[in-house]
Design a protein around this motif. Structure first.
Motif, mmCIF file in Angstrom:
data_model
loop_
_atom_site.group_PDB
_atom_site.id
_atom_site.type_symbol
_atom_site.label_atom_id
_atom_site.label_comp_id
_atom_site.label_asym_id
_atom_site.label_seq_id
_atom_site.Cartn_x
_atom_site.Cartn_y
_atom_site.Cartn_z
ATOM 1 N N PHE A 104 0.772 -1.288 -0.004
ATOM 2 C CA PHE A 104 -0.123 0.064 0.069
ATOM 3 C C PHE A 104 0.810 1.190 0.161
ATOM 4 C CE2 PHE A 104 -2.471 3.110 2.547
ATOM 5 C CZ PHE A 104 -3.468 3.367 1.492
ATOM 6 N N THR A 105 0.586 2.097 -1.040
ATOM 7 C CA THR A 105 1.363 3.538 -0.958
ATOM 8 C C THR A 105 0.414 4.503 -0.769
ATOM 9 O OG1 THR A 105 2.631 2.554 -2.758
ATOM 10 C CG2 THR A 105 2.704 4.724 -2.558
ATOM 11 N N ILE A 106 1.018 5.398 0.239
ATOM 12 C CA ILE A 106 0.260 6.474 0.850
ATOM 13 C C ILE A 106 0.152 7.717 -0.306
ATOM 14 C CG2 ILE A 106 0.262 8.557 2.405
ATOM 15 C CD1 ILE A 106 -0.387 5.787 3.359
ATOM 16 N N GLY A 107 -1.001 8.190 -0.414
ATOM 17 C CA GLY A 107 -1.166 9.359 -1.261
ATOM 18 C C GLY A 107 -1.779 10.538 -0.926
ATOM 19 N N GLU A 108 -2.320 11.574 -1.489
ATOM 20 C CA GLU A 108 -3.034 12.609 -0.847
ATOM 21 C C GLU A 108 -4.340 12.503 -1.431
ATOM 22 O OE1 GLU A 108 -1.887 16.606 -2.170
ATOM 23 O OE2 GLU A 108 0.197 16.191 -1.107
ATOM 24 N N ALA A 109 -5.502 12.519 -0.271
ATOM 25 C CA ALA A 109 -6.754 12.223 -0.720
ATOM 26 C C ALA A 109 -7.778 12.932 0.113
ATOM 27 C CB ALA A 109 -7.397 10.904 -0.640
ATOM 28 N N LYS A 110 -9.002 13.057 -0.313
ATOM 29 C CA LYS A 110 -10.067 13.568 0.619
ATOM 30 C C LYS A 110 -10.859 12.706 1.167
ATOM 31 C CE LYS A 110 -10.853 18.197 -2.194
ATOM 32 N NZ LYS A 110 -11.888 18.979 -2.957
ATOM 33 N N MET A 111 -10.814 13.041 2.493
ATOM 34 C CA MET A 111 -12.051 12.109 3.342
ATOM 35 C C MET A 111 -12.951 12.926 3.757
ATOM 36 S SD MET A 111 -8.620 10.240 5.502
ATOM 37 C CE MET A 111 -9.706 9.232 6.099
ATOM 38 N N ARG A 112 -14.137 12.350 3.295
ATOM 39 C CA ARG A 112 -15.467 13.096 3.850
ATOM 40 C C ARG A 112 -15.373 14.551 3.370
ATOM 41 N NH1 ARG A 112 -18.989 10.476 7.219
ATOM 42 N NH2 ARG A 112 -18.845 8.236 6.805
ATOM 43 N N GLY A 113 -14.813 15.041 2.257
ATOM 44 C CA GLY A 113 -14.472 16.314 1.675
ATOM 45 C C GLY A 113 -13.693 17.047 2.263
ATOM 46 N N VAL A 114 -12.758 16.778 3.169
ATOM 47 C CA VAL A 114 -11.618 17.357 3.685
ATOM 48 C C VAL A 114 -10.457 16.877 3.241
ATOM 49 C CG1 VAL A 114 -10.303 17.943 5.791
ATOM 50 C CG2 VAL A 114 -13.076 18.062 5.657
ATOM 51 N N GLU A 115 -9.418 17.565 2.790
ATOM 52 C CA GLU A 115 -8.124 17.008 2.303
ATOM 53 C C GLU A 115 -7.253 16.345 3.263
ATOM 54 O OE1 GLU A 115 -5.056 18.804 -1.123
ATOM 55 O OE2 GLU A 115 -6.033 19.959 0.313
ATOM 56 N N SER A 116 -6.584 15.323 2.886
ATOM 57 C CA SER A 116 -5.892 14.867 3.891
ATOM 58 C C SER A 116 -4.386 14.522 3.141
ATOM 59 C CB SER A 116 -6.263 13.306 4.373
ATOM 60 O OG SER A 116 -5.395 12.701 5.472
ATOM 61 N N LYS A 117 -3.230 15.028 3.687
ATOM 62 C CA LYS A 117 -1.850 14.757 3.018
ATOM 63 C C LYS A 117 -1.240 13.994 3.582
ATOM 64 C CE LYS A 117 -2.352 19.618 1.220
ATOM 65 N NZ LYS A 117 -1.726 20.927 1.169
ATOM 66 N N GLY A 118 -1.431 12.557 3.712
ATOM 67 C CA GLY A 118 -0.932 11.872 4.553
ATOM 68 C C GLY A 118 -1.630 10.625 5.532
ATOM 69 N N MET A 119 -0.663 10.235 6.574
ATOM 70 C CA MET A 119 -1.322 9.303 7.069
ATOM 71 C C MET A 119 -0.633 9.202 8.621
ATOM 72 S SD MET A 119 -2.056 5.201 6.592
ATOM 73 C CE MET A 119 -2.568 4.134 8.022
ATOM 74 N N LEU A 120 -1.338 9.315 9.817
ATOM 75 C CA LEU A 120 -0.555 9.187 10.939
ATOM 76 C C LEU A 120 -1.088 7.485 11.455
ATOM 77 C CD1 LEU A 120 -1.869 12.220 12.920
ATOM 78 C CD2 LEU A 120 -0.009 11.694 11.453
ATOM 79 N N CYS A 121 0.211 6.798 11.762
ATOM 80 C CA CYS A 121 0.266 5.418 11.619
ATOM 81 C C CYS A 121 0.175 4.692 13.052
ATOM 82 C CB CYS A 121 1.286 5.057 10.829
ATOM 83 S SG CYS A 121 1.683 5.585 9.138
ATOM 84 N N ALA A 122 -0.299 3.707 13.112
ATOM 85 C CA ALA A 122 -0.307 2.694 14.228
ATOM 86 C C ALA A 122 1.192 1.927 13.992
ATOM 87 C CB ALA A 122 -1.280 1.912 14.517
ATOM 88 N N ALA A 123 1.495 1.113 15.060
ATOM 89 C CA ALA A 123 2.748 0.259 15.085
ATOM 90 C C ALA A 123 2.385 -0.804 13.752
ATOM 91 C CB ALA A 123 2.864 -0.484 16.379
ATOM 92 N N SER A 124 1.588 -1.427 14.040
ATOM 93 C CA SER A 124 1.385 -2.354 12.697
ATOM 94 C C SER A 124 1.225 -1.952 11.456
ATOM 95 C CB SER A 124 -0.086 -3.205 13.322
ATOM 96 O OG SER A 124 -1.149 -2.518 13.216
ATOM 97 N N GLU A 125 0.947 -0.791 11.056
ATOM 98 C CA GLU A 125 0.774 -0.239 9.871
ATOM 99 C C GLU A 125 2.117 0.107 9.298
ATOM 100 O OE1 GLU A 125 -3.691 1.857 10.040
ATOM 101 O OE2 GLU A 125 -1.904 2.909 10.842
ATOM 102 N N ILE A 126 3.173 0.181 10.000
ATOM 103 C CA ILE A 126 4.367 0.484 9.433
ATOM 104 C C ILE A 126 5.372 -0.713 9.614
ATOM 105 C CG2 ILE A 126 4.201 2.990 9.708
ATOM 106 C CD1 ILE A 126 5.711 2.944 12.214
ATOM 107 N N GLY A 127 5.022 -1.982 10.058
ATOM 108 C CA GLY A 127 5.844 -3.045 9.911
ATOM 109 C C GLY A 127 6.295 -3.190 11.455
ATOM 110 N N LEU A 128 5.951 -2.674 12.428
ATOM 111 C CA LEU A 128 6.390 -2.971 13.593
ATOM 112 C C LEU A 128 5.271 -4.080 14.517
ATOM 113 C CD1 LEU A 128 7.604 0.331 15.035
ATOM 114 C CD2 LEU A 128 8.992 -1.498 13.990
ATOM 115 N N PRO A 129 5.633 -4.830 15.563
ATOM 116 C CA PRO A 129 4.740 -5.717 16.301
ATOM 117 C C PRO A 129 3.632 -4.815 16.677
ATOM 118 C CG PRO A 129 6.895 -6.140 16.931
ATOM 119 C CD PRO A 129 7.104 -4.846 15.968
ATOM 120 N N GLU A 130 2.476 -5.247 16.772
ATOM 121 C CA GLU A 130 1.284 -4.573 17.140
ATOM 122 C C GLU A 130 1.120 -4.200 18.457
ATOM 123 O OE1 GLU A 130 -3.827 -5.304 16.875
ATOM 124 O OE2 GLU A 130 -2.194 -6.927 15.925
ATOM 125 N N GLY A 131 0.822 -3.089 18.884
ATOM 126 C CA GLY A 131 0.925 -2.289 20.089
ATOM 127 C C GLY A 131 -0.392 -2.186 20.551
#
Length: 793
Positions: A104-131
């Motif tokens: 999965f590659t992060i891009g810029e998108a609109k979420m419910r009409g509001v622009e979002s330029k990236g993603m704030l991540c949980a541990a499991s989402e970036i390849g670390l053990p789930e916290g």
């Protein structure tokens, strides 16, 4: 088996070696690397960001719009659904273009009409053990804009397939020992405390010394069962294990560290002495997986004096005696169980565990007490408490190795002079062997597979590299055998069928109960003929196939679902059955199965579409067995219509049938699906010997047509039988070219039919005269009249 590269690094230095080098070394040394997985954060575009503002999303109750500082000189707007953070926290931020696990590659998108330029991540989402649920909260001193990968260790997970003769490799220490020998790298010493042994009289009783020659246990009081420390959790998680509690995690760690399974009992749940005994026939064991298993006298149980089962020896602990949060005193078991007994129990109960996997291959007897000592040390460090001064032990540690002589002359001969004796001895030393006098070598306890001179040579060749051994000998002549003849005959059959446009299938030899209705064995099945699997892997693999046709039918169904229009399949393989309703030994035989269905001829401007029928299948069999007269004789078979026995000459060679229309509709197969199963052993004999090419005829042939009237129930095979029996020497072929019936009875009685045949006559040495052909033809007609009572029109 999963191996962590970081974990391996605690036993030897692999920092200077790439993953590819390690992969190649293990592969060429006989350890198959099935998979390599990089664990940890890979992307440079996942950076530390500080949340500067978080306001409610205008169009979504569960989302907030945040402004984060990612070290870019200006704030970045990101929509986030997590709830575990507060303004001022530092978290991982995946910038546009960051690649996350799973492709999965992060891009810029609109979420419910509001622009979002990236993603704030949980541990499991970036390849670390789930916290914890939500975002990964980073330390307060984390530098904004710094790649998060620099803050966490990465690892490489190797998925290895270890052959059954190398149980010494089923641990990180064993794999490190192997790599140290291959890399010529020193192994980091492993220090374990020394354990004192004490008599276990009255406290441990072993009643099954043949299955358990050595058993030990040590009591540890005052332990606190809790979560394991971070380093221990990380070790287990690195190889895909889920941490449970500090006691269980230590036993799992030692198993994967040294290869010796251990088990911890809650001492409060053990009444009196520990008894290692055979199970009673019909005794029920309640395992840790919360399943109940019925045992027999061949199984080994660990119980207490009351008879309560504590564990199924070498396989799995019991549910009632397991360590829980309330446990304060444990008994730590370390034992040597013979592989045969554990393997038998594991297979019979279908109960597999990391312990049984190692015990049934053979653990290092000399490593039992070392593993116990290491586990005691770690339990005291992680759970506190106090251990007894000595280990209670019963029996003796078996010695499974003995000195082996290395014959220098045979070594030089087998290695083609490619290695000097000194280098060969250096390899054996690196592998842990010790040189004795008179060419003998002492074999370490963990290498019970080294029993003969040739075993040592194989080890030398494996480490030296087989590609370094010169090939000096050409293949020697070996007389042809019956196996060779069978293989050659099968290849002839395969080539003929492929030339006829038939595709070969390979299907599994186990089928389901539902598929049995598609079976068409050469001889009808009796009660008890079917061989069933005692412990099937699934409901689809419960019966050893008595016929190949169910597999071909399943292949045809899959092809129809993929829009295939023409189905022409064959398979050669073994079939299985009990002879005489199970009264004799199991039998295996080899058959050839054919399936024809769907289009035999596609529609085109010059021709109409035609569906395959039984004559297409008969034509295939005739083309397969050249110079053989193939005949079909009707014989009812359950589940099939138009079923027949197939004869070549005077012997039965197989069976034919059309799948019943109801079954064809159930499987979504074309209405006419014809199958045949042939005896492969008989086919081989028919095509054996020299195949002669037939010369073109030198003299012309003459034909005569005859339309015969006979009972409508008379099979064509009866006509062919009379023609073959008459054996007219001038007749070279007889072909049916027309069949006429009239159900109304106006032109021909409803119970009669008219069959037209074309007879061809020729003499290979001269041109026949007309009266000679007429005379031969009249004899043929007379034979038909006498044999079948036909009349000619």
């Amino acid at each position: 088996m999963n191996v962590s590269l970081n974990w391996l690094g605690t036993h030897l230095d692999v920092a200077g070696k790439s993953i590819k080098e390690i992969d190649d070394l293990l592969t060429f040394a006989g350890v198959e690397v099935e998979g390599i997985e990089t664990k940890g954060i890979a992307s440079e575009k996942i950076v530390v960001a500080q949340i500067m503002e978080a306001v409610q999303h205008p169009n979504a109750d569960k989302l907030k719009v945040t402004q984060v500082d990612a070290g870019e000189g200006s704030l970045r707007q990101i929509v986030c659904g997590a709830k575990n953070y507060k303004v001022g926290d530092k978290v991982p931020c995946a910038l546009p273009g960051a690649a996350l696990p799973g492709g999965f590659t992060i891009g810029e998108a609109k979420m419910r009409g509001v622009e979002s330029k990236g993603m704030l991540c949980a541990a499991s989402e970036i390849g670390l053990p789930e916290g914890e649920d939500g975002l990964l909260i980073l330390p307060e001193d984390a530098v904004i804009g710094r790649p998060v990968k620099e803050m966490f260790d990465s690892d490489v997970l190797l998925e290895l397939e270890v052959t059954p003769n190398r149980p010494d490799l089923l641990s990180h220490r064993g794999m490190a020992r192997e790599l140290a020998a291959l890399l010529k790298t020193p192994l980091i010493p492993l220090e374990t405390p020394e354990e004192k042994l004490a008599s276990a009289e009255g406290k441990i009783r072993v009643e099954a010394t043949d299955t358990c020659p050595f058993y030990s246990a040590i009591r540890i009081r005052g332990v606190e069962v809790k979560d394991s420390p971070a380093w221990l959790k990380q070790r287990l998680e690195s190889i895909g294990l889920k941490p449970i509690n500090n006691i269980v995690d230590v036993t799992n760690f030692v198993l994967h560290e040294l290869g010796q399974p251990l088990h911890a009992f809650d001492a409060a749940k053990v009444s009196g002495a520990i008894v290692v005994r055979p199970a009673k026939d019909g005794e029920i064991f309640h395992a840790l997986d919360d399943e109940k298993y019925e045992l027999s006298g061949e199984d080994l149980l660990i119980s207490d004096e009351s008879g309560a089962a504590l564990a199924l020896g070498g396989v799995m602990g019991g549910l009632e005696s397991g360590v829980s949060a309330s446990t304060t005193e444990i008994l730590l078991e370390a034992a040597y169980f013979t592989p045969q007994g554990i393997r038998r129990t594991s297979r019979k109960t279908a109960l597999m565990s990391d312990s049984s996997y190692r015990f049934e291959r053979g653990v290092d007897p000399a490593g039992v007490l070392k593993a116990s000592a290491l586990a005691v040390k770690l339990i005291l460090e992680t759970a506190g408490g106090e251990a007894d001064a000595a280990v209670l032990a019963v029996g003796e540690i078996p010695v499974l190795t003995q000195p082996v002589v290395l014959d220098a002359k045979k070594l030089d001969q087998l290695m083609g002079g490619s290695i000097a004796l000194a280098e060969a001895e250096e390899i054996l030393t690196r592998l842990g062997l010790t040189k004795l006098a008179d060419g003998q070598w002492s074999v370490p306890s963990f290498r019970a597979d080294l029993q003969r001179h040739i075993d040592l040579v194989e080890e030398i060749a494996r480490v030296h590299g087989l590609d370094n051994v010169p090939s000096r000998f050409a293949g020697a002549f070996v007389p042809a055998s019956a196996v060779d003849a069978a293989y050659d005959a099968d290849m002839v059959l395969r080539r003929r069928l492929a030339a006829l446009g038939v595709f070969e299938c390979q299907t599994i030899k186990l089928i389901s109960d539902a598929q049995m209705q598609d079976a068409l064995p050469l001889r009808p099945l009796q009660d008890g003929d079917v061989i069933r699997v005692k412990l099937p892997l699934s409901e689809d693999h419960v019966v050893m196939r008595p016929s190949i046709i169910p597999g071909l039918v399943a292949s045809a169904v899959r092809n129809v679902r993929q829009q295939a229009k023409a189905l022409r399949f064959f398979e050669m393989g073994r079939v299985f059955r009990n002879a005489g309703g199970g009264k004799a030994k199991d039998q295996e035989s080899e058959n050839l199965a054919l399936l024809v269905s769907g289009n035999a001829q596609s529609a085109a401007w010059s021709q109409k579409e035609r569906a395959a029928d039984l004559y297409d299948l008969k034509g295939l069999i005739s083309a397969l067995l050249r110079n053989q007269a193939i005949q079909f004789f009707p014989r009812d078979r359950d589940g099939f219509v138009l079923s027949c026995d197939i004869k070549a000459g005077d012997q039965n060679i197989g069976v034919f049938g059309r799948i019943a229309p109801t079954r064809a509709r159930e499987l979504d197969l074309p209405a006419e699906t014809h199958v045949a199963e042939l005896d492969l052993a008989k086919l081989r004999k028919m095509i054996s010997g020299v195949q002669h090419v037939e010369d073109l005829p030198q003299f012309p042939a003459s034909t005569r047509d005859a339309a015969m009237e006979l009972a409508a129930t008379t099979a064509n095979a009866e006509i062919e039988k009379v023609i073959a029996k008459h054996a007219e020497p001038l007749l070279i072929s007889a072909e049916c070219f027309d069949v006429f019936t009239d159900p109304s009875g106006e032109k021909l009685a409803a119970d009669r039919k008219s069959v037209a045949y074309r007879f061809t006559y020729r003499d290979s040495g001269r041109t026949l005269k007309s009266d000679e052909v007429d005379a031969a033809h009249q004899k043929m007609l007379a034979a038909l009249t006498k044999g079948l009572g036909v009349s000619f029109r």
